[in-house]
Design an enzyme around this catalytic site. Structure first.
Site, PDB file in Angstrom:
ATOM      1  N   HIS A   1       4.259  -4.532  -4.218  1.00 35.95           N
ATOM      2  CA  HIS A   1       4.240  -3.765  -5.468  1.00 35.95           C
ATOM      3  C   HIS A   1       3.521  -2.428  -5.276  1.00 35.95           C
ATOM      4  CE1 HIS A   1       3.878  -3.350  -9.953  1.00 35.95           C
ATOM      5  NE2 HIS A   1       2.830  -2.630  -9.584  1.00 35.95           N
ATOM      6  N   GLU A   2       2.312  -2.490  -4.746  1.00 34.25           N
ATOM      7  CA  GLU A   2       1.539  -1.256  -4.584  1.00 34.25           C
ATOM      8  C   GLU A   2       2.163  -0.339  -3.539  1.00 34.25           C
ATOM      9  OE1 GLU A   2      -0.485  -0.442  -6.727  1.00 34.25           O
ATOM     10  OE2 GLU A   2      -0.788  -2.383  -7.679  1.00 34.25           O
TER      11      GLU A   2
ATOM     12  N   HIS B   1       4.674   1.791  -5.210  1.00 33.69           N
ATOM     13  CA  HIS B   1       4.029   2.974  -5.793  1.00 33.69           C
ATOM     14  C   HIS B   1       3.746   4.013  -4.704  1.00 33.69           C
ATOM     15  CE1 HIS B   1       3.386   1.772  -9.901  1.00 33.69           C
ATOM     16  NE2 HIS B   1       2.607   0.742  -9.614  1.00 33.69           N
TER      17      HIS B   1
ATOM     18  N   HIS C   1       6.667   5.995  -3.852  1.00 36.23           N
ATOM     19  CA  HIS C   1       6.963   6.948  -4.925  1.00 36.23           C
ATOM     20  C   HIS C   1       6.177   8.244  -4.713  1.00 36.23           C
ATOM     21  CE1 HIS C   1       7.701   7.213  -9.595  1.00 36.23           C
ATOM     22  NE2 HIS C   1       8.443   8.067  -8.917  1.00 36.23           N
TER      23      HIS C   1
END
Length: 680
Positions: free
Chosen positions: A469-470, A473, A476
């Site tokens: 998940h991180e 990010h 991104h």
């Protein structure tokens, strides 16, 4: 000021902050200097006699305050990941000063008039689509800060901003203090009963870090306390640990957050009314994809009802399991994870103690890297002897498929007392193209339990999902390809920012990834196919519980920010009453209780916005279906669209338009319900 390493040129590799030279006392002078410089630069833009143009106003604003940005990014990364009393004292001092500086900029009438003039002329300015988007974001930012208010209104708005900054800092520091102070020392065999070796090893390491070598300590890091609640057969200690975990910020004394919450909610409500909104929730949501509180409530309610129904079925199974082992007590919150582990083993023949040895931290990092390589052509080269803020931090150079430098990725994976709980992505430098091709420096911060010396650090499957998940990010931020800092990387609507991260989680659960990287840390053997099959078959196990604890927090956040007059709110009774209204199962506690709800009260990033994870999940479930429909989870054409419209585009366009550009249509909630096992 040239002797201050924060202000001097950074001649470090890749212009990393010179962490080895930085001392806490450097920050105070650096902030004073940098704010002074930024004020001069902003005033020059506002006071210039030349008529406003996009270059002399918007571009100039984007280039102003570079020193302040650099100092603040370095400082606030440290306040979360590696703080101390000196840094915390500086944080308390500087937070309202920064808020005052921001208010002076955003409430500057001359500056706002220049932006408003450009907005009125926008159709005649020959702006690119990216230029137009940045102008729109500046206009919106100034308006929402109160630039259109009269002078007394502006003064009050500035006071509110400064006070909220102080309150947010205090809230965060109080939670960290409660977390750091708590330690459950396991003294006897009875205290350690039922605990697997991997948890005992991690507890021994935690004890050593706290000066208790030879003992075992359970901390409030999720990677410590959750497995303790899963495996400890000592019900009394499970209750003690659980209550320590859920009472953070509500223990009375100097670290109690209830008065901070009351004042924060009151000031937010006042701010919203000053700007013409009925509530802070209405104000906050007006600049998101969701738009209104009613839309948020509709989504959450649609998921809440099937989730509660499933959670009650899960609870009945737990009670039956308890009875079968001779325990007729009612299932309490500190029992849920313990009996869930037993039911999971019975129903799916899946045992965390058997699963965890296959989930080495190092392999999961490589799995995340490999996925990025196959989707976007990235490679990761670990670099040693670079300046870092803690010895645990690792640095990787990120390269594109042609070997060109993309940015730096820092991984800070282990829990420690100087780090706040949770997991997050942040930046030491954002990507932009003003003044050259500025590449990003991105960090992921986790709180995993460190393995014993010379032993692998092992993750739960939830830990591995958090890592993916991180890292979503992080991608991104790393893959951002925009001109302006204003819209770089994760600078998107709050309920869109979780799409790249939650979408990335999907690849972890794919057999193509797990069969390669889920390798036993001692034997080197791949996870047996039957164990892999069991893991995937149990994907929605306990999903009622997981959805209820999250959704209850999201609904609570919404309701808190709809209160007309929060001045007299008693947060404890409000929480109890609201949970009763929605039918919260007694044996489940919110994922984040109000007194330690850092997403909402340590600043206002997710205030009235914790629903964002669910809103983004509607998109991420639907988005991953695009790969499934293509017949290949690494389909090159779909991956290119994903890169172009989601991961690299920052805030170039409205998020709804960005999603449609990728998917060809708006998202459907059916994919989310199916993903969580709630589809009809």
């Amino acid at each position: 000021m040239t002797e201050n390493p924060l202000i001097a040129d950074w001649n470090t590799p890749f212009e990393l902050p010179p962490f080895g030279d930085i001392k806490p006392e450097h920050f105070k002078d650096a902030f004073d200097h940098a704010m002074g410089q930024a004020t001069i630069e902003i005033k020059a833009i506002a006071d210039q006699e030349a008529a406003p143009t996009f270059d002399n106003t918007i571009v100039a604003l984007e280039q102003a305050g570079k020193d302040l940005t650099r100092v603040a990014m370095t400082f606030f990364n440290l306040t979360g990941a590696h703080t101390n009393k000196d840094i915390q004292a500086i944080e308390r001092d500087v937070a309202p000063k920064l808020a005052k500086h921001s208010s002076e900029t955003l409430l500057n009438a001359q500056l706002y008039n220049r932006i408003a003039s450009l907005w009125d002329q926008r159709t005649t300015l020959d702006l690119s689509s990216e230029d137009a988007r940045v102008l729109e974001r500046y206009r919106t930012m100034f308006q929402r800060a109160g630039a259109g208010l009269n002078e007394p209104g502006k003064e009050r708005m500035a006071d509110i901003s400064q006070r909220l900054a102080t309150l947010g800092t205090g809230f965060s520091q109080n939670v960290l203090k409660d977390e750091s102070d708590f330690q459950l020392v396991l003294e006897s065999e009875e205290d350690r009963a039922g605990l697997p070796d991997f948890l005992l090893d991690a507890a021994a390491e935690a004890a050593k870090e706290r000066g208790l070598a030879g003992k075992h300590v359970i901390t409030l890091s999720r990677s410590s306390i959750e497995p303790f609640l899963q495996f400890s057969t000592n019900r009394r200690l499970r209750e003690e640990a659980f209550k320590g975990w859920t009472s953070r910020g509500e223990n009375g004394g100097q670290t109690d957050n209830r008065d901070i919450i009351k004042e924060t909610l009151s000031l937010r409500a006042e701010k919203a009314r000053m700007l013409g909104y009925d509530s802070f929730a209405a104000f906050k949501l007006d600049d998101t994809m969701a738009k209104t509180p009613d839309n948020v409530r509709e989504l959450l309610t649609k998921v809440w009802e099937p989730a509660v129904s499933q959670a009650r079925e899960e609870e009945a199974k737990l009670a039956e399991m308890a009875r079968s082992t001779g325990n007729n007590h009612e299932i309490e919150a500190w029992d849920w994870r313990f009996y869930t582990e037993k039911v999971r083993k019975a129903e799916h023949d899946l045992d965390e103690t058997i699963l965890k040895p296959y989930l080495q931290l190092e392999n999961m990092i490589q799995a995340a890297f490999d996925t990025a390589g196959r989707l976007f052509g990235l490679s990761f080269k670990e670099l040693s002897e670079l300046p870092v803020y803690h010895p645990d931090v690792r640095v990787f150079e990120v390269l594109d498929r042609n070997g060109k430098h993309v940015g730096l990725f820092l991984g800070d994976y282990f829990a420690r007392p100087s780090k706040r709980s949770g997991a997050w992505m942040s930046a030491f430098r954002k990507q932009q193209k003003l003044g050259g091709d500025i590449t990003p420096i991105i960090v992921n911060v986790m709180n995993f339990s460190k393995g014993a010396e010379d032993e692998a650090s092992l993750l739960t499957f939830d830990d591995a999902r958090t890592l993916f998940h991180e890292f979503g990010h992080a991608l991104h931020g790393l893959l951002s390809d925009v001109t302006y800092p204003m819209i770089s990387g994760t600078s998107v609507a709050r309920d869109f920012v979780e799409l790249p991260s939650q979408l990335y989680e999907h690849w972890l659960s794919e057999p193509e990834i797990l069969s390669k990287y889920a390798v036993h840390y001692k034997t080197g053997e791949a996870m047996p196919k039957d164990l892999l099959d069991k893991l995937l078959a149990a994907a929605n196990f306990n999903q009622g519980f997981a959805t209820v604890e999250y959704t209850a927090s999201a609904l609570m956040d919404l309701e808190l920010h709809l209160i007309d007059d929060p001045k007299e709110i008693d947060t404890s009774s409000f929480e109890t009453d609201e949970l009763a209204k929605i039918g919260m199962p007694k044996a489940i506690t919110m994922r984040h209780r109000i007194p330690h709800f850092q997403h909402v009260f340590s600043g206002d990033g997710y205030s009235a916005g914790y629903y964002s994870y669910m809103w983004s999940e509607v998109m991420d479930a639907d988005a991953f279906d695009a790969f499934k429909e293509a017949g290949d989870i690494f389909d090159a054409e779909v991956a290119q669209k994903l890169l172009s419209f989601i991961y690299s585009s920052g805030g170039k366009q409205d998020p709804a338009d960005a999603y449609v550009a990728f998917r060809g249509r708006t998202p459907k909630i059916d994919a989310l319900l199916e993903k969580r096992g709630f589809a009809a």
